[in-house]
Write a protein that holds these residues in place. Structure first.
Motif, PDB file in Angstrom:
ATOM      1  N   PRO A  84       0.822  -1.220   0.000  1.00  0.00           N
ATOM      2  CA  PRO A  84       0.000   0.000   0.000  1.00  0.00           C
ATOM      3  C   PRO A  84       0.856   1.270   0.000  1.00  0.00           C
ATOM      4  CG  PRO A  84      -0.875  -1.591   1.555  1.00  0.00           C
ATOM      5  CD  PRO A  84       0.468  -2.100   1.133  1.00  0.00           C
ATOM      6  N   MET A  85       2.016   1.225   0.677  1.00  0.00           N
ATOM      7  CA  MET A  85       2.912   2.377   0.670  1.00  0.00           C
ATOM      8  C   MET A  85       3.441   2.635  -0.739  1.00  0.00           C
ATOM      9  SD  MET A  85       6.211   3.155   3.111  1.00  0.00           S
ATOM     10  CE  MET A  85       7.351   1.942   2.406  1.00  0.00           C
ATOM     11  N   LEU A  86       3.720   1.571  -1.478  1.00  0.00           N
ATOM     12  CA  LEU A  86       4.180   1.709  -2.861  1.00  0.00           C
ATOM     13  C   LEU A  86       3.122   2.398  -3.712  1.00  0.00           C
ATOM     14  CD1 LEU A  86       6.380   1.051  -4.951  1.00  0.00           C
ATOM     15  CD2 LEU A  86       5.284  -1.166  -5.301  1.00  0.00           C
ATOM     16  N   PHE A  87       1.860   2.061  -3.486  1.00  0.00           N
ATOM     17  CA  PHE A  87       0.778   2.722  -4.216  1.00  0.00           C
ATOM     18  C   PHE A  87       0.765   4.217  -3.920  1.00  0.00           C
ATOM     19  CE2 PHE A  87      -3.492   4.523  -4.197  1.00  0.00           C
ATOM     20  CZ  PHE A  87      -3.870   4.310  -5.513  1.00  0.00           C
ATOM     21  N   ALA A  88       0.870   4.576  -2.634  1.00  0.00           N
ATOM     22  CA  ALA A  88       0.847   5.986  -2.248  1.00  0.00           C
ATOM     23  C   ALA A  88       2.007   6.753  -2.868  1.00  0.00           C
ATOM     24  CB  ALA A  88       0.890   6.106  -0.724  1.00  0.00           C
ATOM     25  N   ILE A  89       3.174   6.142  -2.896  1.00  0.00           N
ATOM     26  CA  ILE A  89       4.358   6.806  -3.452  1.00  0.00           C
ATOM     27  C   ILE A  89       4.189   7.059  -4.945  1.00  0.00           C
ATOM     28  CG2 ILE A  89       6.796   6.456  -4.024  1.00  0.00           C
ATOM     29  CD1 ILE A  89       7.053   4.996  -1.306  1.00  0.00           C
ATOM     30  N   LEU A  90       3.802   6.023  -5.678  1.00  0.00           N
ATOM     31  CA  LEU A  90       3.712   6.139  -7.139  1.00  0.00           C
ATOM     32  C   LEU A  90       2.563   7.042  -7.573  1.00  0.00           C
ATOM     33  CD1 LEU A  90       4.500   2.448  -8.184  1.00  0.00           C
ATOM     34  CD2 LEU A  90       6.022   4.435  -8.235  1.00  0.00           C
ATOM     35  N   ARG A  91       1.402   6.870  -6.970  1.00  0.00           N
ATOM     36  CA  ARG A  91       0.254   7.678  -7.393  1.00  0.00           C
ATOM     37  C   ARG A  91       0.340   9.096  -6.842  1.00  0.00           C
ATOM     38  NH1 ARG A  91      -1.647   8.006 -11.301  1.00  0.00           N
ATOM     39  NH2 ARG A  91      -3.848   8.400 -10.898  1.00  0.00           N
ATOM     40  N   GLY A  92       0.872   9.251  -5.640  1.00  0.00           N
ATOM     41  CA  GLY A  92       1.042  10.592  -5.094  1.00  0.00           C
ATOM     42  C   GLY A  92       1.925  11.433  -5.985  1.00  0.00           C
ATOM     43  N   ASN A  93       2.987  10.843  -6.485  1.00  0.00           N
ATOM     44  CA  ASN A  93       3.880  11.546  -7.404  1.00  0.00           C
ATOM     45  C   ASN A  93       3.204  11.812  -8.743  1.00  0.00           C
ATOM     46  OD1 ASN A  93       6.707  12.359  -8.401  1.00  0.00           O
ATOM     47  ND2 ASN A  93       6.148  10.722  -9.827  1.00  0.00           N
ATOM     48  N   GLY A  94       2.491  10.838  -9.254  1.00  0.00           N
ATOM     49  CA  GLY A  94       1.889  10.965 -10.575  1.00  0.00           C
ATOM     50  C   GLY A  94       0.727  11.935 -10.653  1.00  0.00           C
ATOM     51  N   GLY A 129      -7.887   5.172  -3.691  1.00  0.00           N
ATOM     52  CA  GLY A 129      -7.063   4.034  -4.082  1.00  0.00           C
ATOM     53  C   GLY A 129      -6.563   3.264  -2.872  1.00  0.00           C
ATOM     54  N   THR A 130      -6.144   3.982  -1.840  1.00  0.00           N
ATOM     55  CA  THR A 130      -5.683   3.341  -0.609  1.00  0.00           C
ATOM     56  C   THR A 130      -6.801   2.554   0.045  1.00  0.00           C
ATOM     57  OG1 THR A 130      -4.055   5.097  -0.238  1.00  0.00           O
ATOM     58  CG2 THR A 130      -4.658   3.755   1.655  1.00  0.00           C
ATOM     59  N   VAL A 131      -7.996   3.158   0.102  1.00  0.00           N
ATOM     60  CA  VAL A 131      -9.155   2.483   0.687  1.00  0.00           C
ATOM     61  C   VAL A 131      -9.487   1.216  -0.094  1.00  0.00           C
ATOM     62  CG1 VAL A 131     -11.643   2.641   1.101  1.00  0.00           C
ATOM     63  CG2 VAL A 131     -10.149   4.546   1.719  1.00  0.00           C
ATOM     64  N   ILE A 132      -9.513   1.311  -1.411  1.00  0.00           N
ATOM     65  CA  ILE A 132      -9.824   0.149  -2.248  1.00  0.00           C
ATOM     66  C   ILE A 132      -8.837  -0.974  -1.998  1.00  0.00           C
ATOM     67  CG2 ILE A 132      -9.824  -0.699  -4.643  1.00  0.00           C
ATOM     68  CD1 ILE A 132     -10.994   2.037  -5.443  1.00  0.00           C
ATOM     69  N   LEU A 133      -7.554  -0.633  -1.944  1.00  0.00           N
ATOM     70  CA  LEU A 133      -6.520  -1.650  -1.749  1.00  0.00           C
ATOM     71  C   LEU A 133      -6.659  -2.331  -0.388  1.00  0.00           C
ATOM     72  CD1 LEU A 133      -4.157  -2.715  -3.461  1.00  0.00           C
ATOM     73  CD2 LEU A 133      -2.668  -1.114  -2.254  1.00  0.00           C
ATOM     74  N   LEU A 134      -6.918  -1.545   0.653  1.00  0.00           N
ATOM     75  CA  LEU A 134      -7.016  -2.123   1.991  1.00  0.00           C
ATOM     76  C   LEU A 134      -8.327  -2.876   2.194  1.00  0.00           C
ATOM     77  CD1 LEU A 134      -5.402   0.628   4.249  1.00  0.00           C
ATOM     78  CD2 LEU A 134      -4.372  -1.401   3.229  1.00  0.00           C
ATOM     79  N   VAL A 135      -9.407  -2.377   1.606  1.00  0.00           N
ATOM     80  CA  VAL A 135     -10.681  -3.111   1.673  1.00  0.00           C
ATOM     81  C   VAL A 135     -10.547  -4.442   0.950  1.00  0.00           C
ATOM     82  CG1 VAL A 135     -13.070  -3.143   0.856  1.00  0.00           C
ATOM     83  CG2 VAL A 135     -12.171  -1.099   1.979  1.00  0.00           C
ATOM     84  N   TYR A 136      -9.863  -4.420  -0.196  1.00  0.00           N
ATOM     85  CA  TYR A 136      -9.641  -5.665  -0.932  1.00  0.00           C
ATOM     86  C   TYR A 136      -8.793  -6.638  -0.113  1.00  0.00           C
ATOM     87  CZ  TYR A 136      -8.055  -8.972  -4.429  1.00  0.00           C
ATOM     88  OH  TYR A 136      -7.771 -10.143  -5.104  1.00  0.00           O
ATOM     89  N   ALA A 137      -7.719  -6.132   0.492  1.00  0.00           N
ATOM     90  CA  ALA A 137      -6.861  -6.990   1.320  1.00  0.00           C
ATOM     91  C   ALA A 137      -7.659  -7.590   2.475  1.00  0.00           C
ATOM     92  CB  ALA A 137      -5.679  -6.190   1.853  1.00  0.00           C
ATOM     93  N   THR A 138      -8.524  -6.774   3.087  1.00  0.00           N
ATOM     94  CA  THR A 138      -9.357  -7.259   4.181  1.00  0.00           C
ATOM     95  C   THR A 138     -10.301  -8.354   3.703  1.00  0.00           C
ATOM     96  OG1 THR A 138      -9.283  -5.072   5.230  1.00  0.00           O
ATOM     97  CG2 THR A 138     -11.006  -6.585   5.958  1.00  0.00           C
ATOM     98  N   ALA A 139     -10.894  -8.153   2.525  1.00  0.00           N
ATOM     99  CA  ALA A 139     -11.802  -9.154   1.965  1.00  0.00           C
ATOM    100  C   ALA A 139     -11.070 -10.469   1.689  1.00  0.00           C
ATOM    101  CB  ALA A 139     -12.438  -8.624   0.682  1.00  0.00           C
TER     102      ALA A 139
END
Length: 266
Positions: A84-94, A129-139
């Motif tokens: 999830p941190m990788l997502f934040a880094i890449l999308r935050g920059n983009g 995006g962070t919420v989706i990723l963590l909700v998916y991981a939880t599921a």
């Protein structure tokens, strides 16, 4: 408060990365949960004892007494922190810096859309995006538990742990978005947006090793994320999650304020 068209475009740009990270999380979560066997815990603990410093560095400890403790030890020290941190880094920059560098952001702010609206929309894309990723991981976790070890983990306990995980990732996203709003050059945006969370994680690894290196825990925000404490209902662990959430809100607000005053036409 947000621009729907811009939001949908931002979410579309997140889909590929979300799919890749979701696939990786699915693989690791299902494999780790399938490895749980109370009768074999001594064997797994043996691996930890063979490489105590290395395993402790990534949050893997021996002595898990139940499935949730096992998951916390083997998933919440590395896998569910890094991806999830990788997502934040890449999308935050983009979402901001990369768009500012290639000139597309200048065209966007020239349109009849308030800068605050643009910034809030980009922030919403990152948080969504962070919420989706963590909700998916939880599921994935809940389904895997239900299939392989029904009744072993109370869903409410897992949701509390992942709620605290969201607070941590929300804070990291705030760092990444703020760096992206401050710097129009992606080298600097990534340097600070990725550098600070990665440095904090390295310090957290050093702190986990123990000894003199344990003092590093005072210099990393990862110390505020205590999944074991959350699962045990400890007040201090919940307070740590609350601090991360509050600090994350401040970082996002600061990112919006910086973007609102940013010169994109240099």
């Amino acid at each position: 408060m947000i621009n729907t068209t811009l939001y949908l475009r931002g979410m579309k740009g997140s889909l590929r990365l979300l799919a890749v990270l979701g696939a990786v999380i699915t693989m690791y979560v299902t494999i780790i949960i399938s490895m749980y066997d109370p009768e074999l815990m001594a064997t797994l603990d043996g691996f930890v004892e063979l490489m105590p410093e290395l395993m402790a560095a990534v949050g893997m400890d021996a002595g898990a007494n139940n499935l949730l403790e096992f998951m916390i030890s083997y998933l919440y020290g590395f896998i569910l922190l890094i991806f999830p941190m990788l997502f934040a880094i890449l999308r935050g920059n983009g979402l901001v810096a990369k768009s500012a560098e290639d000139g597309s952001m200048a065209s966007l702010v020239a349109a009849p859309v308030r800068r605050t609206t643009i910034a809030l929309t980009q922030a919403a894309v990152l948080v969504s995006g962070t919420v989706i990723l963590l909700v998916y991981a939880t599921a994935v976790e809940l389904v895997s538990i239900a299939v392989m070890f029904p009744g072993e983990v109370a869903p409410g306990d897992l949701l509390q742990v992942n709620g605290a995980l969201f607070c941590l990732q929300f804070f990291i996203g705030g760092i990444c978005l703020l760096a992206s709003c401050v710097f129009s050059d992606t080298r600097y945006s990534l340097g600070f947006g990725a550098g600070l969370p990665v440095l904090a994680y390295v310090l957290n690894m050093l702190a986990n090793v123990g000894g003199d290196a344990e003092k590093a825990k005072y210099f990393t925000f990862f110390t505020l994320f205590d999944p074991s404490g959350i699962a045990a209902g400890e007040t201090a662990a919940r307070a740590g999650a609350g601090i991360l959430l509050g600090a994350g809100i401040l970082l996002y607000a600061l990112a919006v304020a910086v973007f609102d005053r940013k010169d994109l036409f240099i």
